[in-house]
Design a protein around this motif. Structure first.
Motif, PDB file in Angstrom:
ATOM      1  N   THR A 204      -8.682   9.253  -2.705  1.00  0.00           N
ATOM      2  CA  THR A 204      -7.382   9.687  -3.198  1.00  0.00           C
ATOM      3  C   THR A 204      -6.327   9.673  -2.406  1.00  0.00           C
ATOM      4  OG1 THR A 204      -7.693  10.793  -5.520  1.00  0.00           O
ATOM      5  CG2 THR A 204      -5.125  10.866  -4.630  1.00  0.00           C
ATOM      6  N   LYS A 205      -7.068   9.977  -1.161  1.00  0.00           N
ATOM      7  CA  LYS A 205      -5.873  10.351   0.357  1.00  0.00           C
ATOM      8  C   LYS A 205      -6.128   8.441   0.876  1.00  0.00           C
ATOM      9  CE  LYS A 205      -6.649  11.819   4.756  1.00  0.00           C
ATOM     10  NZ  LYS A 205      -7.186  13.124   5.571  1.00  0.00           N
ATOM     11  N   GLU A 206      -7.433   7.762   0.407  1.00  0.00           N
ATOM     12  CA  GLU A 206      -7.281   6.691   1.141  1.00  0.00           C
ATOM     13  C   GLU A 206      -5.924   5.389   0.419  1.00  0.00           C
ATOM     14  OE1 GLU A 206     -11.193   4.904   0.114  1.00  0.00           O
ATOM     15  OE2 GLU A 206     -11.874   6.865   2.042  1.00  0.00           O
ATOM     16  N   ILE A 207      -5.794   6.182  -1.103  1.00  0.00           N
ATOM     17  CA  ILE A 207      -5.351   5.431  -1.251  1.00  0.00           C
ATOM     18  C   ILE A 207      -3.509   5.396  -1.189  1.00  0.00           C
ATOM     19  CG2 ILE A 207      -4.182   5.078  -3.845  1.00  0.00           C
ATOM     20  CD1 ILE A 207      -6.800   4.997  -4.746  1.00  0.00           C
ATOM     21  N   GLU A 208      -3.443   7.044  -0.855  1.00  0.00           N
ATOM     22  CA  GLU A 208      -2.174   7.809  -0.316  1.00  0.00           C
ATOM     23  C   GLU A 208      -1.888   6.664   1.012  1.00  0.00           C
ATOM     24  OE1 GLU A 208      -2.169  11.253  -0.756  1.00  0.00           O
ATOM     25  OE2 GLU A 208      -1.795  11.441  -2.728  1.00  0.00           O
ATOM     26  N   GLU A 209      -2.975   6.600   2.083  1.00  0.00           N
ATOM     27  CA  GLU A 209      -2.371   5.791   3.268  1.00  0.00           C
ATOM     28  C   GLU A 209      -1.577   4.607   2.830  1.00  0.00           C
ATOM     29  OE1 GLU A 209      -5.854   6.946   5.227  1.00  0.00           O
ATOM     30  OE2 GLU A 209      -4.882   8.527   6.055  1.00  0.00           O
ATOM     31  N   ALA A 210      -3.480   3.497   1.713  1.00  0.00           N
ATOM     32  CA  ALA A 210      -2.646   2.177   1.929  1.00  0.00           C
ATOM     33  C   ALA A 210      -1.009   1.915   1.361  1.00  0.00           C
ATOM     34  CB  ALA A 210      -3.436   1.642   0.655  1.00  0.00           C
ATOM     35  N   ASN A 211      -0.957   2.893   0.364  1.00  0.00           N
ATOM     36  CA  ASN A 211       0.778   2.980  -0.298  1.00  0.00           C
ATOM     37  C   ASN A 211       1.496   2.341   0.591  1.00  0.00           C
ATOM     38  OD1 ASN A 211      -0.401   2.221  -3.043  1.00  0.00           O
ATOM     39  ND2 ASN A 211      -0.042   4.135  -4.041  1.00  0.00           N
ATOM     40  N   LEU A 212       1.141   3.610   2.034  1.00  0.00           N
ATOM     41  CA  LEU A 212       2.199   3.358   2.560  1.00  0.00           C
ATOM     42  C   LEU A 212       3.007   2.430   4.042  1.00  0.00           C
ATOM     43  CD1 LEU A 212       1.760   7.741   4.261  1.00  0.00           C
ATOM     44  CD2 LEU A 212       3.626   6.494   2.509  1.00  0.00           C
ATOM     45  N   GLN A 213       1.339   1.906   3.997  1.00  0.00           N
ATOM     46  CA  GLN A 213       1.485   0.806   4.371  1.00  0.00           C
ATOM     47  C   GLN A 213       2.469  -0.763   3.787  1.00  0.00           C
ATOM     48  OE1 GLN A 213      -2.643  -0.040   5.881  1.00  0.00           O
ATOM     49  NE2 GLN A 213      -2.592   1.606   6.976  1.00  0.00           N
TER      50      GLN A 213
ATOM     51  N   ASN B 173       6.417  -4.092   2.121  1.00  0.00           N
ATOM     52  CA  ASN B 173       7.634  -5.196   1.547  1.00  0.00           C
ATOM     53  C   ASN B 173       9.214  -4.670   2.628  1.00  0.00           C
ATOM     54  OD1 ASN B 173       6.047  -5.748  -0.001  1.00  0.00           O
ATOM     55  ND2 ASN B 173       5.801  -3.303  -1.988  1.00  0.00           N
ATOM     56  N   GLU B 174       9.109  -3.861   3.312  1.00  0.00           N
ATOM     57  CA  GLU B 174      10.634  -3.691   3.641  1.00  0.00           C
ATOM     58  C   GLU B 174      10.950  -4.481   4.519  1.00  0.00           C
ATOM     59  OE1 GLU B 174      14.212  -1.685   4.691  1.00  0.00           O
ATOM     60  OE2 GLU B 174      12.822  -1.753   2.452  1.00  0.00           O
ATOM     61  N   GLN B 175       9.987  -5.432   5.556  1.00  0.00           N
ATOM     62  CA  GLN B 175       9.782  -5.940   6.654  1.00  0.00           C
ATOM     63  C   GLN B 175       9.886  -7.445   6.065  1.00  0.00           C
ATOM     64  OE1 GLN B 175       6.620  -5.607   9.370  1.00  0.00           O
ATOM     65  NE2 GLN B 175       6.621  -3.874   9.407  1.00  0.00           N
ATOM     66  N   LEU B 176       9.069  -7.907   4.664  1.00  0.00           N
ATOM     67  CA  LEU B 176       9.503  -9.087   3.977  1.00  0.00           C
ATOM     68  C   LEU B 176      11.104  -9.154   3.371  1.00  0.00           C
ATOM     69  CD1 LEU B 176       8.459 -11.787   3.510  1.00  0.00           C
ATOM     70  CD2 LEU B 176       7.222 -10.173   1.089  1.00  0.00           C
ATOM     71  N   ARG B 177      11.609  -8.576   3.707  1.00  0.00           N
ATOM     72  CA  ARG B 177      12.417  -8.717   2.686  1.00  0.00           C
ATOM     73  C   ARG B 177      13.938  -8.864   3.780  1.00  0.00           C
ATOM     74  NH1 ARG B 177      11.649  -4.365  -1.223  1.00  0.00           N
ATOM     75  NH2 ARG B 177      12.168  -2.803   0.749  1.00  0.00           N
ATOM     76  N   SER B 178      13.669  -8.096   4.907  1.00  0.00           N
ATOM     77  CA  SER B 178      14.713  -8.585   5.660  1.00  0.00           C
ATOM     78  C   SER B 178      14.837  -9.475   6.668  1.00  0.00           C
ATOM     79  CB  SER B 178      14.369  -7.408   6.829  1.00  0.00           C
ATOM     80  OG  SER B 178      14.849  -5.905   6.863  1.00  0.00           O
TER      81      SER B 178
END
Length: 786
Positions: free
Chosen positions: A517-526, A531-536
């Motif tokens: 569960t901890k590994e999945i949360e860290e991957a979601n943050l990355q 995605n934010e960089q790609l939109r910019s």
């Protein structure tokens, strides 16, 4: 620990061993049946193919043998005819020499008259009304009554012919004694003095009286050979009218007046010294038996036979057996005048297949069915043409090619083929029996082998099945021991490792869930940050492309600039396929001179658009520097663009052409699409540019490839420039707009303003495209002389 069933030596219907036996045994048996069936099928097919190939080979060999036999026999007949031609030509040569040298003719005639008076002295026959020499000399000379004077002696010119023709006595006996056997040889005088001298001596006139009543009161040539003399006279007037390049003329077979045999006569006309009229003829007769002997001796297989026929189907030689087989009916064509011939035509054969033979085909090889005792029997018929000849058959002389026919029963010529086929079939049947026995033995062996090894193979699988049941009952301590080193043994080892992992995970399940569960949360943050960089980045790129497109459109000629040109109307349109296009067009003005350019960069998009801007900038700079010479302009522009392409390491290049206008004249340079010229009267011209340049940016120096083409440009004329986005635009059915549609649209709009023409063409283009996606940049320039 729960009890479980173990494998026994028996075979239950639901056991894996039973299924193994069913599946493996069935698969092996199916494979045996398939392979055995294929083997049997292949044997049968091999038998059929071998039979067919042997049949084709033997059939071709037999047919080649018949062809060769026919050609050999035809050669023998041709040789016989050529021998007769040679002898007749020899006699004719002696007589023609007499005619060509009258002084020698007189001397020889007088000498023969002194030495052999019996050869030149004729006696009148009161009963027949003709005159003829007495027996004794080597030839008989007959003189018809209308060639005698009132004193019953030959007229002076006739007597001279009698004496001069006595030279036949010197030549004919030797020709008759040597070479091909000939019935007789003779000389016949010209139409006005047709004395008849024949060697050897016979009761010639007496026989004619008996067979041809009235001949002595008629002209000789028209009576006996109507049309023959007239044909020779026509040859004298025009030698090209001869059917073949030879004077020798042969007759169709006819009944000889003297011997009563069927004969063939061979004539060679004699000519006057000037070769402008007929001076008589030399001739020889051979019996039809001499030709028939060659043909009737044809022997192909046991009952094959030959025949000789005229091109009209009249059979002149055949043996009695063959005559019956092909259903011939014999009749005589006597008409009370002239010679009597034999009429035995294939066209009247009682056998329909023979009556329909195509006699005009040389080398014909045909399979026919002939009626024999109420049955249809297959025969093979071969027809071979002999050498062509001049033929007389009661009428004008015509070209004739007799045919040699060979007829042979197929059952005899193909006897070896039938025997070979029977042998192949017998061998194939024997192989089939052996194949069936081998298949049955294989079935017995496979069945016993499957039962023997099924227990050994399935024991390990049974152990795995029992262990899996214990795992299902949550007994994770279970392990299997399979000593074999095959896939079943590897499956046992994998099962043991799986059991250990299940046991480990079961004991540490809660901790593993927290870590994952901890590994999945860290991957979601990355992922959110990316995605934010790609939109910019997308927003920035969109803004840059929009700016590039605006810059590209800004450098295009403005309408106000084009309206200032007094002599020309110019209307233009450009539509990029992407945000930035790769098409180029520009109008450069230097006083009264104009340079209109159009080009197409490979591909489209930002990189192509940048190259287009480079071209526009270099072209403008060259125009501002005063460089307006078409060839130099293209060369210098290419060098600049080539260096930029090398610097930017791009693989782009472009097609580019310029139209220079000055004082009613256009100068075209550079390689691009065709230029369409619409003349004031509506005529459409297409001008190719393939030889006027080379694509820009491929080579550093293109001066060797650049050329110009002068185009008159009068008032009302119109020039249309375009890129391939116009002609290669696709409809919904994938059909291209094409150069033909573009020309047709321009022709229809002829006479209108440049703007109307541009709009009309674009309307036609849009209607053609419909809802189909536009894949390439579209550029169109219309220039009209006011």
């Amino acid at each position: 620990m729960m009890p479980f069933n173990r494998a026994t030596n028996g075979v239950s219907r639901r056991s894996f061993r039973a299924k193994f036996i069913l599946v493996v045994g069935g698969a092996v048996l199916f494979d045996l049946f398939v392979t055995g069936g294929l083997a049997l099928w292949n044997v049968q097919r091999l038998s059929r193919d071998a039979t067919a190939q042997v049949g084709e080979g033997l059939e071709a060999a037999n047919e080649d043998y018949i062809r060769s036999y026919a050609e050999t026999t035809a050669g023998r007949v041709n040789l016989l005819l050529n021998q007769v031609h040679s002898d007749v030509g020899t006699l004719a040569g002696v007589l023609q020499a007499q005619i060509d040298h009258p002084e020698r003719e007189t001397q020889i005639g007088e000498a023969l008259a002194r030495s052999a008076p019996g050869a030149v002295t004729v006696s009148y026959n009161a009963e027949g009304g003709w005159a003829q020499n007495l027996p004794g000399p080597s030839s008989v000379v007959s003189v018809w009554g209308y060639l005698l004077g009132s004193n019953r002696v030959p007229l002076p010119e006739v007597q001279r012919d009698i004496e001069n023709s006595a030279v036949v006595d010197l030549v004919a006996p030797s020709l008759l004694a040597n070479g091909l056997s000939k019935l007789q040889m003779y000389y016949i005088g010209p139409k006005e003095r047709p004395i008849f001298r024949t060697s050897p001596y016979t009761d010639q006139a007496q026989t004619f009286d008996r067979l041809y009543p009235g001949h002595n009161q008629a002209e000789f040539w028209p009576f006996f050979f109507p049309g023959l003399y007239e044909s020779w006279e026509q040859w004298a007037a025009d030698p090209t009218t001869r059917p073949i390049e030879n004077d020798i003329t042969q007759t169709a077979p006819y009944t000889d007046a003297i011997t009563g045999k069927l004969i063939v006569s061979f004539f060679q006309p004699l000519w006057s010294r000037g070769r402008d009229r007929v001076a008589g003829a030399a001739g020889a007769d051979i019996t039809l038996d001499q030709l028939a002997e060659i043909v009737e001796n044809v022997r192909v297989a046991a009952n094959g036979f030959g025949f000789l026929t005229m091109s009209d189907g009249n059979v002149v030689a055949i043996n009695p057996v063959g005559e019956k087989v092909i259903g011939l009916q014999t009749s005589s064509d006597a008409n009370g005048q002239g010679v009597t011939g034999l009429n035995r035509s294939l066209r009247r054969s009682a056998q329909p297949a023979i009556a329909k033979l195509p006699l005009e085909q040389d080398g014909l090889l045909q399979h026919v069915l002939l009626e024999e005792n109420g049955e249809k029997v297959p025969y093979l018929v071969m027809l071979k043409q002999l050498q062509p000849a001049n033929l007389w058959a009661s009428g004008p002389v015509r070209r004739e090619s007799m045919l040699l026919g060979i007829v042979v029963p197929e059952r005899e010529i193909y006897a070896s083929l039938f025997a070979a086929q029977a042998g192949i079939n017998k061998a194939a049947n024997r192989i089939l029996i052996y194949q069936v026995l081998a298949l049955l033995i294989s079935l017995l062996f496979v069945t016993a082998a499957v039962f023997a090894i099924s227990g050994r193979i399935t024991s390990g699988l049974s152990a795995l099945s029992d262990a899996a049941k214990r795992i299902q009952l949550k007994d994770y301590s279970v392990r299997v021991n399979i000593p074999t080193r095959d896939e079943v043994g590897e499956a046992g080892n994998a099962f043991n490792r799986m059991a250990e992992q299940i046991s480990y995970h079961t004991e540490n399940l809660e901790q593993l869930v927290q870590d994952r569960t901890k590994e999945i949360e860290e991957a979601n943050l990355q992922i959110s940050g990316l995605n934010e960089q790609l939109r910019s980045e997308n927003v920035r790129l969109g803004a840059e492309l929009d700016i590039a497109r605006q810059i590209q459109m800004m450098v295009l000629p403005r309408a106000s600039e084009l309206e200032e040109i007094a002599d020309l109307e110019i209307a233009a349109y450009m539509r990029p396929a992407d945000e930035v296009g790769g098409d180029y067009y520009d109008v450069l003005r230097d006083g009264e001179r104009l340079k209109i350019g159009i080009g197409d960069v490979t591909g489209h998009g930002l990189e192509s658009g940048v190259l287009m801007l480079m071209v526009q900038s270099v072209a403008r700079a060259l125009q501002e520097s005063g460089e307006m010479d078409p060839s130099q302009f293209l060369n210098r522009l290419n060098r600049a663009i080539y260096k930029n392409i090398v610097r930017t390491s791009t693989d782009k290049h472009l097609s580019l052409a310029f139209l220079d206008y000055q004082a009613g004249q256009l100068t075209l340079s550079g390689q691009h699409e065709e230029v369409i010229m619409v003349r004031a009267a509506g005529a459409v011209e297409r001008i190719d540019t393939i030889d006027l340049g080379l694509p820009i940016g491929l080579e550093s120096d293109i001066s060797a490839f650049v050329a110009t083409h002068e185009i008159p440009f009068a008032r009302g004329d119109m020039a249309i420039l375009y890129t391939d986005g116009v002609t290669e635009a696709e409809s919904c059915s994938r059909e291209l707009f094409g150069i033909e549609r573009l020309c047709a649209s321009a022709r229809r709009l002829s006479g209108r303003s440049a703007e109307e023409v541009k709009t009309g063409i674009l309307d036609d283009l849009v209607a053609h495209i419909g809802t189909q996606k536009i894949h390439d940049d579209i550029t169109l320039v219309v220039m009209r002389h006011r």
